[in-house]
Design an enzyme around this catalytic site. Structure first.
Site, PDB file in Angstrom:
ATOM      1  N   THR A 175       0.874  -1.173   0.000  1.00 58.88           N
ATOM      2  CA  THR A 175       0.000   0.000   0.000  1.00 58.88           C
ATOM      3  C   THR A 175       0.911   1.222   0.000  1.00 58.88           C
ATOM      4  O   THR A 175       2.040   1.144   0.475  1.00 58.88           O
ATOM      5  CB  THR A 175      -0.854  -0.029   1.295  1.00 58.88           C
ATOM      6  OG1 THR A 175      -1.784  -1.085   1.180  1.00 58.88           O
ATOM      7  CG2 THR A 175      -1.581   1.281   1.540  1.00 58.88           C
ATOM      8  N   VAL A 204     -13.476  -3.835   1.283  1.00 57.91           N
ATOM      9  CA  VAL A 204     -12.876  -2.516   1.454  1.00 57.91           C
ATOM     10  C   VAL A 204     -11.930  -2.597   2.649  1.00 57.91           C
ATOM     11  O   VAL A 204     -12.284  -3.160   3.687  1.00 57.91           O
ATOM     12  CB  VAL A 204     -13.956  -1.437   1.708  1.00 57.91           C
ATOM     13  CG1 VAL A 204     -13.316  -0.097   2.031  1.00 57.91           C
ATOM     14  CG2 VAL A 204     -14.860  -1.293   0.485  1.00 57.91           C
TER      15      VAL A 204
HETATM   16  N1  GLY Z   1      -3.784  -1.825   4.144  1.00 55.78           N
HETATM   17  C1  GLY Z   1      -4.323  -2.052   2.894  1.00 55.78           C
HETATM   18  C2  GLY Z   1      -5.488  -2.934   2.903  1.00 55.78           C
HETATM   19  O1  GLY Z   1      -5.592  -3.813   3.750  1.00 55.78           O
HETATM   20  O2  GLY Z   1      -6.310  -2.797   2.051  1.00 55.78           O
END
Ligand code: GLY
Length: 307
Positions: A175, A204
């Site tokens: 990310t 999400v």
């Molecule tokens: N930290 C990114 C996700 O889990 O979508």
């Protein structure tokens, strides 16, 4: 004083051949944010500019480099928050958009809402002029096949997503995010992701959830990375705000939160970057690595570290 901190995700970072391209992306991202801050621009514009560079790099799990979900589709999340106004914008499960972080900023600027999801988030972004990008099979399929191969080799075939993530922590890194302090003392945060590889369609993560993966107020800005479910369950962004309000520096906040993540969910659960109103930087993670960098008006050159 101005300052910008960026991350390219906490994770296993076993693919050494990627390191130089990730270093280049982090450096470019820091320079993109810094160019805004040194000319007196806002922290919000800086973090969005920095994250767009990371999304466009194609070597991190966001924007053009996003991992596919369980059915081989690309669904992305992004969130931004302006600490001065306490306003935020976010998109979840957005598709066919080159820069989800730009769509998130437009939610902040153009709507009365904080979070748009799914098909209508994509339509909103396209109608606001965010470049459309068709994640065609030439990009998507090789990534998908590679992930499925790794999945198969571990004999964990589709038993449970969580088991998979624990067994293959390298599948969920990368990310991207940025936090910035501008010359007027305002803070902002932005986070963007393709989410966990092989996630269920419709899932999400923490990145677009304000108070979880993304948060900024007048004291601190934070952007998280790692297993989104854990970051949501701990309310990492809100905790950062409370810790900072109680006088902890960004460095202390980052360390405390990663200790908490480790305590509750074990190693390999995540990391974060934080920046406070005094320019203290916090970078912490419990994974083997986290691509990261920072640059400020007090430094002659940016610092970049991968993994
Ligand atoms: N930290 C990114 C996700 O889990 O979508």
């Amino acid at each position: 004083m101005w300052c910008i901190v960026v991350h390219g995700g906490a994770g296993q970072w076993s693919e050494r051949e990627k390191f130089s391209s990730v270093e280049y992306a982090i450096l470019k991202s820091l320079k993109a944010g810094a160019s805004i801050l040194e000319s007196g621009g806002s922290a919000l514009d800086a973090v969005v500019n920095s994250v767009m560079v990371l999304e466009d790099s194609g070597v991190l799990n966001a924007g053009l480099g996003s991992y596919p979900n369980l059915v081989g589709e690309i669904e992305m999340d992004a969130g931004v928050m302006d600490g001065k106004s306490l306003r935020a914008g976010a998109v979840g499960c957005i598709r066919n958009v080159k820069n989800p972080v730009l769509a998130a900023k437009l939610v902040l600027e153009k709507t009365d809402h904080v979070l748009l999801v799914g098909e209508w988030a994509s339509k909103f972004a396209a109608s606001m002029g965010v470049p459309v990008f068709d994640f065609d099979r030439s990009i998507r399929l090789p990534k998908y096949m590679d992930l499925v191969r790794k999945f198969d080799e571990g004999n964990t075939r589709y038993k449970s997503n969580l088991k998979l993530y624990k067994q293959y922590p390298h599948l969920f890194h990368e990310t991207v995010g940025a936090v910035a302090l501008d010359c007027e003392g305002n803070l902002a945060s932005a986070t963007s992701t393709g989410g966990l590889a092989l996630k269920l369609p419709g899932r999400v993560g923490d990145s677009p959830l304000i108070g979880a993966g993304t948060y900024a107020d007048k004291n601190i800005a934070v952007s998280s990375t790692g297993v989104g479910e854990y970051i949501i369950l701990l309310g990492v962004g809100i905790r950062a705000s409370i810790y900072a309000e109680n006088g902890f520096t960004a460095k202390e906040v980052a360390e405390k939160l990663v200790q908490l993540l480790t305590l509750k969910f074990g190693e390999n659960s995540g990391g974060l970057i934080a920046l406070d109103k005094n320019g203290s930087i916090g970078i912490s993670y419990n994974t083997p690595g986290m691509a990261r960098g920072y640059f400020s008006s007090e430094m002659s050159e940016p610092t970049v570290m991968v993994p």
